[in-house]
Structures are given as C-alpha cells and as structure tokens.
Design a protein around this motif. Structure first.
Motif, PDB file in Angstrom:
ATOM      1  N   ALA A 288       4.651   4.393  -2.744  1.00 25.89           N
ATOM      2  CA  ALA A 288       4.756   2.952  -2.493  1.00 25.89           C
ATOM      3  C   ALA A 288       6.089   2.497  -3.038  1.00 25.89           C
ATOM      4  N   MET A 289       6.534   1.343  -2.593  1.00 30.37           N
ATOM      5  CA  MET A 289       7.765   0.800  -3.169  1.00 30.37           C
ATOM      6  C   MET A 289       7.502   0.541  -4.641  1.00 30.37           C
TER       7      MET A 289
ATOM      8  N   VAL B  92       6.508   1.376  16.198  1.00 28.40           N
ATOM      9  CA  VAL B  92       6.005   2.739  16.170  1.00 28.40           C
ATOM     10  C   VAL B  92       5.983   3.116  14.700  1.00 28.40           C
ATOM     11  N   ARG B  93       4.827   3.421  14.170  1.00 25.92           N
ATOM     12  CA  ARG B  93       4.679   3.684  12.738  1.00 25.92           C
ATOM     13  C   ARG B  93       4.594   5.185  12.469  1.00 25.92           C
ATOM     14  N   GLN B  94       5.264   5.603  11.417  1.00 23.21           N
ATOM     15  CA  GLN B  94       5.205   6.998  11.007  1.00 23.21           C
ATOM     16  C   GLN B  94       4.727   7.033   9.569  1.00 23.21           C
ATOM     17  N   ASN B  95       3.479   7.422   9.368  1.00 21.86           N
ATOM     18  CA  ASN B  95       2.895   7.491   8.035  1.00 21.86           C
ATOM     19  C   ASN B  95       3.143   8.850   7.406  1.00 21.86           C
TER      20      ASN B  95
ATOM     21  N   ARG C 126       0.836  -1.206   0.000  1.00 24.73           N
ATOM     22  CA  ARG C 126       0.000   0.000   0.000  1.00 24.73           C
ATOM     23  C   ARG C 126       0.869   1.253   0.000  1.00 24.73           C
ATOM     24  N   GLY C 127       0.358   2.331  -0.475  1.00 27.94           N
ATOM     25  CA  GLY C 127       1.069   3.595  -0.459  1.00 27.94           C
ATOM     26  C   GLY C 127       0.230   4.651   0.228  1.00 27.94           C
ATOM     27  N   GLY C 128       0.667   5.881   0.147  1.00 28.81           N
ATOM     28  CA  GLY C 128      -0.113   6.989   0.669  1.00 28.81           C
ATOM     29  C   GLY C 128      -0.093   7.119   2.172  1.00 28.81           C
ATOM     30  N   ALA C 129      -1.159   7.669   2.703  1.00 27.22           N
ATOM     31  CA  ALA C 129      -1.219   8.072   4.104  1.00 27.22           C
ATOM     32  C   ALA C 129      -1.131   6.913   5.090  1.00 27.22           C
ATOM     33  N   THR C 130      -1.394   5.684   4.665  1.00 29.74           N
ATOM     34  CA  THR C 130      -1.329   4.552   5.600  1.00 29.74           C
ATOM     35  C   THR C 130      -0.242   3.540   5.226  1.00 29.74           C
ATOM     36  N   ALA C 131       0.736   3.943   4.444  1.00 31.36           N
ATOM     37  CA  ALA C 131       1.775   3.022   3.972  1.00 31.36           C
ATOM     38  C   ALA C 131       2.485   2.305   5.120  1.00 31.36           C
TER      39      ALA C 131
END
Length: 136
Positions: free
Chosen positions: A44-45, A35-38, A14-19
């Motif tokens: 996307a890759m 710890v995720r940083q969107n 997935r790409g964008g704001a929730t990648a």
C-alpha cells in the motif's frame, strides 16, 4: 489539446491483491474507464522520506508536457461528489485532510508554495510560468 481539464486520482489505501481496485481516475468530474493490474505483493502507499513527484514517471522519461494549475493532495479518500463539487473552486488550504495544495499563483522561479502546510515544492525541467489558468 488547447483546453484546461480537471484530473483527479482517488486511492482508498487498500493494499495487497486488490490494491488497483482502490484507484479511480476522474477527468472533468467523470470516472474514467480503467484497465487495472493488481499485484498480491503490493503493500500500500506509505509515508516515506522519498519526495513526491507529479508529472513524471522517472528522472528523464515520460515527463508531463502541458500546463498545471491548482494541484491538491489529500490524506483522505475523496468521493466523486466531493471531487466534482470542489474542482472549479480555489480552496483556503485549511480543509480537513488536505496535505498538499499548490496554486501556482507565484508566477516566477522554481518554487511553488504549499498552501496546506509549511514548505514549498521544487519545480524542475524548465518550468515556464504563464498567466491565466482555470482558477486564476
């Protein structure tokens, strides 16, 4: 320190704001807390001509200091069960979705054979071959 561990990273594409939500790291078959940083600007890759680097963040900093045996790159998302089921098994190299497979069984030089496709990986920064490993 002083023991072998299996580390796997899965990314669902997935790409964008929730990648970042599509990435999971597993250590010895167990999902690691993250710890995720969107970022909304992340696309996307994607397939590029840039070489894939494993074990470093940049050309001269954050270099991996340890041993590696059996590095695998897949073009498909692997489930926790698939990762756990194959983590202690040497593969054939012809598994569906396997695009990079370096067993590091060569034992010399600065090249590692890719058993999933043609070609080889280049090892840099003073690689030292040692006998043994979890899948030797």
């Amino acid at each position: 320190v002083g023991a072998w561990h299996h580390v796997a990273v899965s990314y669902d594409g997935r790409g964008g704001a929730t990648a970042a939500n599509g990435i999971q790291i597993y250590i010895d078959g167990v999902a690691a807390p993250m710890v995720r940083q969107n970022s909304a600007t992340y696309v996307a890759m994607r397939n590029t001509t840039a070489p894939l680097s494993i074990g470093r963040e940049g050309p001269s900093w954050y270099q991996f200091d340890g041993g590696m045996d059996d590095v695998r790159v897949w073009s498909v998302t692997r489930s926790a069960a698939e990762i756990a089921g194959a983590r202690s098994t040497e593969l054939t190299g012809s598994e569906s979705g396997l695009v990079g497979y370096w067993r590091f069984n060569g034992g010399s030089g600065t090249s590692a054979v890719n058993d999933a496709t043609t070609g080889a990986g280049t090892l840099t920064n003073g690689v030292v071959w040692v006998g043994g490993g979890p899948l030797s």
